[in-house]
Design a protein around this motif. Structure first.
Motif, PDB file in Angstrom:
ATOM      1  N   VAL B  35       0.841  -1.202   0.000  1.00 43.62           N
ATOM      2  CA  VAL B  35       0.000   0.000   0.000  1.00 43.62           C
ATOM      3  C   VAL B  35       0.875   1.250   0.000  1.00 43.62           C
ATOM      4  O   VAL B  35       0.642   2.197  -0.762  1.00 43.62           O
ATOM      5  N   ILE B  36       1.919   1.232   0.841  1.00 47.58           N
ATOM      6  CA  ILE B  36       2.830   2.389   0.879  1.00 47.58           C
ATOM      7  C   ILE B  36       3.472   2.603  -0.488  1.00 47.58           C
ATOM      8  O   ILE B  36       3.490   3.703  -1.036  1.00 47.58           O
ATOM      9  N   LEU B  37       3.942   1.494  -1.057  1.00 50.52           N
ATOM     10  CA  LEU B  37       4.609   1.534  -2.353  1.00 50.52           C
ATOM     11  C   LEU B  37       3.731   2.194  -3.415  1.00 50.52           C
ATOM     12  O   LEU B  37       4.196   2.957  -4.256  1.00 50.52           O
ATOM     13  N   SER B  38       2.407   1.901  -3.330  1.00 50.63           N
ATOM     14  CA  SER B  38       1.502   2.373  -4.372  1.00 50.63           C
ATOM     15  C   SER B  38       1.331   3.898  -4.353  1.00 50.63           C
ATOM     16  O   SER B  38       0.813   4.468  -5.295  1.00 50.63           O
ATOM     17  N   PHE B  39       1.745   4.521  -3.239  1.00 49.84           N
ATOM     18  CA  PHE B  39       1.616   5.982  -3.147  1.00 49.84           C
ATOM     19  C   PHE B  39       2.943   6.692  -3.400  1.00 49.84           C
ATOM     20  O   PHE B  39       3.054   7.884  -3.200  1.00 49.84           O
ATOM     21  N   LEU B  40       3.971   5.937  -3.780  1.00 54.58           N
ATOM     22  CA  LEU B  40       5.280   6.551  -4.002  1.00 54.58           C
ATOM     23  C   LEU B  40       5.530   6.757  -5.490  1.00 54.58           C
ATOM     24  O   LEU B  40       4.832   6.192  -6.341  1.00 54.58           O
ATOM     25  N   GLU B  41       6.549   7.584  -5.773  1.00 55.40           N
ATOM     26  CA  GLU B  41       6.883   7.836  -7.170  1.00 55.40           C
ATOM     27  C   GLU B  41       8.007   6.916  -7.607  1.00 55.40           C
ATOM     28  O   GLU B  41       8.838   6.508  -6.807  1.00 55.40           O
ATOM     29  N   ARG B  42       8.005   6.616  -8.850  1.00 53.64           N
ATOM     30  CA  ARG B  42       8.976   5.653  -9.378  1.00 53.64           C
ATOM     31  C   ARG B  42      10.315   6.345  -9.657  1.00 53.64           C
ATOM     32  O   ARG B  42      10.349   7.479 -10.136  1.00 53.64           O
ATOM     33  N   GLU B  43      11.421   5.651  -9.373  1.00 56.11           N
ATOM     34  CA  GLU B  43      12.761   6.117  -9.769  1.00 56.11           C
ATOM     35  C   GLU B  43      12.925   5.795 -11.255  1.00 56.11           C
ATOM     36  O   GLU B  43      12.357   4.813 -11.737  1.00 56.11           O
ATOM     37  N   TRP B  46      15.254   2.186 -11.504  1.00 55.31           N
ATOM     38  CA  TRP B  46      15.082   1.065 -10.567  1.00 55.31           C
ATOM     39  C   TRP B  46      14.563   1.586  -9.245  1.00 55.31           C
ATOM     40  O   TRP B  46      14.980   2.644  -8.793  1.00 55.31           O
ATOM     41  N   GLY B  47      13.620   0.914  -8.605  1.00 49.63           N
ATOM     42  CA  GLY B  47      13.180   1.268  -7.270  1.00 49.63           C
ATOM     43  C   GLY B  47      12.274   2.483  -7.234  1.00 49.63           C
ATOM     44  O   GLY B  47      11.659   2.847  -8.231  1.00 49.63           O
ATOM     45  N   VAL B  48      12.192   3.134  -6.045  1.00 53.98           N
ATOM     46  CA  VAL B  48      11.257   4.235  -5.858  1.00 53.98           C
ATOM     47  C   VAL B  48      11.918   5.411  -5.162  1.00 53.98           C
ATOM     48  O   VAL B  48      12.945   5.253  -4.517  1.00 53.98           O
ATOM     49  N   THR B  49      11.277   6.585  -5.274  1.00 49.49           N
ATOM     50  CA  THR B  49      11.708   7.754  -4.512  1.00 49.49           C
ATOM     51  C   THR B  49      10.727   7.950  -3.367  1.00 49.49           C
ATOM     52  O   THR B  49       9.647   7.373  -3.365  1.00 49.49           O
ATOM     53  N   ASN B  50      11.101   8.776  -2.411  1.00 50.76           N
ATOM     54  CA  ASN B  50      10.245   8.970  -1.250  1.00 50.76           C
ATOM     55  C   ASN B  50       9.235  10.089  -1.431  1.00 50.76           C
ATOM     56  O   ASN B  50       8.940  10.829  -0.512  1.00 50.76           O
ATOM     57  N   THR B  51       8.695  10.240  -2.623  1.00 51.68           N
ATOM     58  CA  THR B  51       7.727  11.293  -2.871  1.00 51.68           C
ATOM     59  C   THR B  51       6.314  10.710  -2.880  1.00 51.68           C
ATOM     60  O   THR B  51       6.048   9.726  -3.558  1.00 51.68           O
ATOM     61  N   PHE B  52       5.427  11.366  -2.104  1.00 54.92           N
ATOM     62  CA  PHE B  52       4.041  10.902  -2.048  1.00 54.92           C
ATOM     63  C   PHE B  52       3.270  11.360  -3.280  1.00 54.92           C
ATOM     64  O   PHE B  52       3.403  12.493  -3.711  1.00 54.92           O
ATOM     65  N   THR B  53       2.453  10.452  -3.840  1.00 55.09           N
ATOM     66  CA  THR B  53       1.672  10.834  -5.021  1.00 55.09           C
ATOM     67  C   THR B  53       0.419   9.965  -5.176  1.00 55.09           C
ATOM     68  O   THR B  53       0.397   8.813  -4.731  1.00 55.09           O
ATOM     69  N   PHE B  54      -0.613  10.561  -5.783  1.00 53.03           N
ATOM     70  CA  PHE B  54      -1.798   9.771  -6.150  1.00 53.03           C
ATOM     71  C   PHE B  54      -1.708   9.321  -7.607  1.00 53.03           C
ATOM     72  O   PHE B  54      -2.587   8.670  -8.130  1.00 53.03           O
ATOM     73  N   GLY B  55      -0.607   9.741  -8.247  1.00 50.00           N
ATOM     74  CA  GLY B  55      -0.457   9.552  -9.687  1.00 50.00           C
ATOM     75  C   GLY B  55      -0.667   8.133 -10.161  1.00 50.00           C
ATOM     76  O   GLY B  55      -1.283   7.889 -11.208  1.00 50.00           O
ATOM     77  N   PHE B 256       3.326   1.511  -9.659  1.00 54.56           N
ATOM     78  CA  PHE B 256       2.132   1.318 -10.473  1.00 54.56           C
ATOM     79  C   PHE B 256       1.609  -0.123 -10.321  1.00 54.56           C
ATOM     80  O   PHE B 256       0.414  -0.356 -10.182  1.00 54.56           O
ATOM     81  N   ALA B 257       2.540  -1.066 -10.308  1.00 57.09           N
ATOM     82  CA  ALA B 257       2.159  -2.467 -10.094  1.00 57.09           C
ATOM     83  C   ALA B 257       1.453  -2.606  -8.746  1.00 57.09           C
ATOM     84  O   ALA B 257       0.444  -3.307  -8.622  1.00 57.09           O
ATOM     85  N   ALA B 258       1.976  -1.907  -7.735  1.00 54.85           N
ATOM     86  CA  ALA B 258       1.379  -1.970  -6.400  1.00 54.85           C
ATOM     87  C   ALA B 258      -0.024  -1.379  -6.422  1.00 54.85           C
ATOM     88  O   ALA B 258      -0.960  -1.944  -5.845  1.00 54.85           O
ATOM     89  N   ALA B 259      -0.177  -0.252  -7.102  1.00 55.70           N
ATOM     90  CA  ALA B 259      -1.490   0.394  -7.176  1.00 55.70           C
ATOM     91  C   ALA B 259      -2.500  -0.515  -7.867  1.00 55.70           C
ATOM     92  O   ALA B 259      -3.641  -0.658  -7.416  1.00 55.70           O
TER      93      ALA B 259
END
Lengths: 370, 288
Positions: B35-43, B46-55, B256-259
């Motif tokens: 769930v947390i992953l689904s609200f983060l932005e993609r790097e 590879w991996g993710v950044t710590n930015t919150f988003t509904f995107g 996006f996969a998480a969302a």
């Protein structure tokens, strides 16, 4: 006018609502019914009495169409219905475990047979409420079966079976799961209901008291045949066989060899002494085997010193049963007799030597069976 | 029905502790992570950044992805209806077999589970492919002139889905038909119902809980099964499951996969909730 067939005559002239003709049935090579013949009159209360496995339930299922006879015919109101589907027979069953539909409320259960026949909603409502009134459960329409007590389920099962006014109502040990007090009460109610509705009842039980209380006629069943068919007093007072005497009247069966009989009384001897039984027209000659049935309430006990004639034995057991003193006497030949006579001497203790005797008028000659 | 009181025994609590810990680490933990992953932005790579988003959730509303969801629902629905029909008939008659035959049928149902489901799917390729087993047999008996070439078509995927899911339906219907009190059917017949009427008003109604359980057991996984569409549908049939797998393994767009997964899970939760509601409202479990 054309001639009436014999079947039509049966229904109209003789008023036979149901006839079973030589019904035979076996399951996996085991014979369950071995030639059942029965004529049931309109409005009669007939009980099939027998221990479990005697074929009484199978007989009922064949009448209801849930089982098909291997041989013989079932004739309902002058029509041969032997191979008719159960839904085409105007016969309903009250099942042993009630078989109420658990997913329907009382109203839906009772109205089921009417709904199947596409009767109007008002008709159904009226008939259901009448049927519920008949079994004194008005106001229970919306209850589910699992919210009812055993006695209430019983009544609903009856209401469901009578709502469509069947010609014959089949009842398979309907009171079997109820406690004694409720049983007694329901016996009276059922009998009253039958009188009021005028429906023919075919009732199954293994309880001889129930059978004697309620029935117009009783068929004592054993090994797939009717051992005796007659009124309550026929089977109770004049049992034809030792089995009927034991099963219906819990009678003592006493055997011996005829000796010194005259035209009114058959006298016999065995290793324990002598006995007498009224002849009632039986053609037994001296030297022949005699089997007699004497119910325990007619057995008298006295001490050997009194010089009375009878069977010698010793008191084996003393107990109370149904408010009556019951004394079991072990006879010298190893068999035993039970005495539970009104006003019996309560002073006997186990080990006392006694003579068992009875009024010959109260004893009956029976055929030995089993 | 009264709720059973949990045993308040102190020692007992400690015995079940490992189960709680297991659930925490392997079920609840990953769920929260997803769930947390689904609200983060993609790097970028590879991996993710710590930015919150509904995107991530908003991009699901792209018609392409919505179409995938619709396509998945359609396939799940078709498969479930077919599985429900064939599974109910099979389960019903299986429960009416003699005990010996019943045991044998049960074995026949279970044996395929001993083999990896992927391998069993490859078996279907051999059957379905052009001039494969099915085509040869049908042509040999003269039913068809040209090969059907079923492999990599929609029907092939449906057959694969039915094959994979029908055992759950059969077992669930079977267990409910087996519990049937057949005296009730006799009572219905006695009261004037034809065999068909007795079936609909009594047997079917009382075995409905088994059918509904089977539907849940079929519908929920059929939304997510991606490898059947992959193997038997080629890349012609794209389902949510395929989309998630692609986003995760190929595109490496984890958020996006998480969302997508969260939305899929929500759909399934709603389905199960609706089922519970129906089952409860009907008090289908009510028995004598």
């Amino acid at each position: 006018m054309r001639n009436k067939t014999s079947l039509e005559r049966l229904a109209e002239v003789e008023d036979v609502i149901l006839r079973l003709e030589n019904i035979k049935k076996s399951f996996d090579g085991v014979t369950v019914l071995n030639g059942i013949d029965l004529d049931v009159k309109r409005g009669e209360f007939i009980t099939l009495l027998g221990s479990s496995g005697c074929g009484k339930t199978t007989t009922l299922r064949i009448i209801g169409g849930l089982e098909t006879a291997d041989e013989g015919r079932v004739i309902l109101e002058g029509v041969d219905v032997t191979n008719e589907e159960p839904n085409k027979r105007n016969v309903n069953t009250v099942f042993q475990n009630y078989a109420l539909f658990p997913h329907m409320n009382v109203e839906q259960n009772v109205g089921y047979s009417l709904k199947i026949r596409r009767r109007s909603k008002e008709d159904i409502k009226k008939a259901v409420s009448d049927a519920l009134q008949m079994v004194q459960l008005e106001g229970y329409e919306k209850r589910m079966p699992n919210e009812l007590s055993g006695g209430q389920r019983q009544r609903i099962a009856i209401a469901r079976a009578i709502v469509n006014e069947p010609k014959v109502l089949l009842l398979d040990e309907p009171l079997g799961a109820l406690d004694l007090k409720l049983r007694r009460q329901m016996q009276i109610e059922l009998k009253r209901l039958q009188k009021r509705l005028g429906i023919t009842f075919i009732y199954i039980t293994h309880d001889q008291e129930e059978a004697l209380n309620m029935s117009d006629r009783i068929a004592v069943m054993r090994n797939g045949v009717f051992e005796q068919l007659g009124t309550a007093s026929d089977v109770y007072d004049r049992p034809r066989t030792s089995y009927v005497a034991e099963f219906v009247g819990s009678a003592n069966i006493i055997r011996g060899t005829a000796q010194g009989s005259d035209e009114n009384t058959v006298r016999f001897v065995n290793s324990c002494g002598t006995g007498e039984v009224s002849r009632n027209g039986a053609a037994i000659k001296d030297g022949e085997d005699v089997v007699t049935a004497v119910r325990s309430e007619h057995i008298d006990l006295c001490s050997p010193e009194s010089g009375a004639k009878g069977l010698r034995g010793t008191v084996k057991e003393k107990s109370f049963s149904g408010g009556m003193l019951r004394i079991e006497v072990g006879l010298e030949d190893g068999t035993s007799v039970v005495s539970s006579r009104h006003g019996i001497n309560a002073d006997w203790v186990p080990g006392d030597a006694v003579i068992a005797s009875w009024d010959p008028e109260k004893a009956v000659l029976v055929d030995l069976e089993g | 029905m009264k709720k059973k009181k949990a045993a308040g025994n102190g020692a007992f609590k400690w015995f079940v502790m490992p189960i709680y810990l297991f659930t925490l680490f392997f079920v609840i933990g990953p769920l929260i992570y997803m769930v947390i992953l689904s609200f983060l932005e993609r790097e970028e790579t590879w991996g993710v950044t710590n930015t919150f988003t509904f995107g991530n959730y908003l991009s699901i509303f792209d018609p392409i992805y919505l179409k995938t969801f619709a396509e998945s629902l359609r396939l799940a629905l078709i498969s479930t209806v077919l599985v429900a029909f064939f599974g109910y008939v099979f389960g019903y008659f299986m429960a009416k077999l003699k005990p010996r035959m019943r045991k044998m049928m049960m074995m026949l149902l279970m044996i395929p589970f001993w083999t990896n489901s992927l391998i069993r799917l490859y078996g279907w390729i051999i059957i379905f492919r052009a001039n494969g087993t099915l085509d040869s047999v049908l042509m040999a008996i003269g039913l068809i002139k040209e090969p059907l070439k079923l492999l990599y078509t929609y029907p092939a995927v449906v057959v694969g889905m039915i094959y994979a899911l029908i055992p759950f339906m059969i077992l669930s219907v079977y267990s409910s038909v087996e519990k049937m009190d057949w005296h009730l059917v006799e009572a219905a017949r006695d009261l004037g119902a034809t065999p068909a009427k007795a079936f609909w008003t009594v047997t079917f109604r009382l075995t409905l809980p088994g059918l509904l359980t089977g539907i849940i057991l079929t519908f929920v996984p059929s939304m997510g099964l991606f490898f059947i569409a992959d193997i038997l549908g080629g890349n012609k049939v794209v389902l949510v499951g395929n989309l998630i797998q692609e986003q995760l393994m190929k595109v490496h767009n984890w958020p996006f996969a998480a969302a997508l997964s969260v939305v899929l899970m929500l759909i399934m939760t709603v389905m199960i909730w609706a089922y519970r509601k129906i089952a409860k409202a009907d008090e289908l479990e009510a028995r004598l």
